[in-house]
Write an enzyme that holds these catalytic residues in place. Structure first.
Site, PDB file in Angstrom:
ATOM      1  N   HIS A   9      17.037  -9.291 -24.979  1.00  0.00           N
ATOM      2  CA  HIS A   9      17.606  -8.493 -23.890  1.00  0.00           C
ATOM      3  C   HIS A   9      16.530  -7.661 -23.209  1.00  0.00           C
ATOM      4  CE1 HIS A   9      17.196  -4.768 -26.177  1.00  0.00           C
ATOM      5  NE2 HIS A   9      17.609  -5.458 -27.236  1.00  0.00           N
ATOM      6  N   HIS A 149      18.327 -10.585 -29.722  1.00  0.00           N
ATOM      7  CA  HIS A 149      17.644  -9.325 -30.029  1.00  0.00           C
ATOM      8  C   HIS A 149      16.311  -9.572 -30.745  1.00  0.00           C
ATOM      9  CE1 HIS A 149      21.397  -7.117 -29.076  1.00  0.00           C
ATOM     10  NE2 HIS A 149      21.960  -8.213 -29.559  1.00  0.00           N
TER      11      HIS A 149
END
Length: 206
Positions: A9, A149
């Site tokens: 992200h 992530h």
């Protein structure tokens, strides 16, 4: 052949504050939004069969920014969520170093032995292994985008390299929107690219 485009992200407010997020969330910064759009621009000529994202808001928003106006199916999967850090979530790295120095040392220096009030790295590896196998079964060919992530991608690297979780923090660093590309053919997994930031370095071109 299946080609996985795996990205982290975009930068968030807590990333800037060096505050651990885990299962909690903070908003993307202006840099995070810009970088996700730049990655989308660099991938505009790649046709994706599916986009998978962690259900965390920061990951879903990053996925949508990368997708832009393109109509691509988006599916969330909890196995792509960040490591659950329990009581550490929402706290800064410096705070944790001061209150729990021994446990933080394990996290940084001996991650294979780390276990806080949330998940261990072994727990993360189990779910990353699981979704990787499912992706191989569901998509034998084509391109798939995965938005997840930092720790998930670091664990994924150790799996692909056949290395112990002891080495999970080895370079390269996985920065926001960095791109890792994996090909899978006949059960053979190949790491083509790790933590690439070319889309950010060329932002002046767009």
């Amino acid at each position: 052949m299946l080609k996985l485009f795996v990205t982290r992200h975009g930068e968030t407010e807590w990333n800037v504050e060096k505050r651990l997020q885990g299962r909690l969330n903070s908003n993307l910064t202006a840099n995070g939004v810009r970088d996700a759009k730049l990655l989308g621009e660099s991938l505009k000529n790649t046709d994706f069969d599916m986009v998978y994202a962690s259900p965390s808001k920061r990951a879903v928003e990053t996925a949508k920014l990368i997708m832009g106006n393109r109509a691509m199916p988006l599916k969330t999967d909890e196995r792509l969520m960040e490591i659950h850090l329990g009581e550490w979530e929402g706290r800064t790295t410096e705070e944790i170093k001061q209150t729990e120095p021994d446990l933080h040392h394990l996290y940084e220096e001996k991650p294979h032995l780390f276990k806080g009030t949330g998940e261990s790295f072994v727990d993360v590896k189990q779910r990353v292994d699981s979704i990787l196998q499912d992706l191989e079964k569901a998509h034998q060919n084509g391109n798939v985008l995965v938005v997840t992530h930092g720790v998930v991608i670091k664990v994924l690297q150790t799996i692909l390299k056949g290395r112990s979780l002891e080495f999970v923090w080895d370079p390269p660093i996985i920065e926001g929107t960095s791109l890792t590309i994996i090909t899978i053919k006949d059960g053979n997994r190949t790491l083509l690219l790790e933590g690439d930031l070319a889309h950010k370095e060329e932002k002046h071109l767009f």
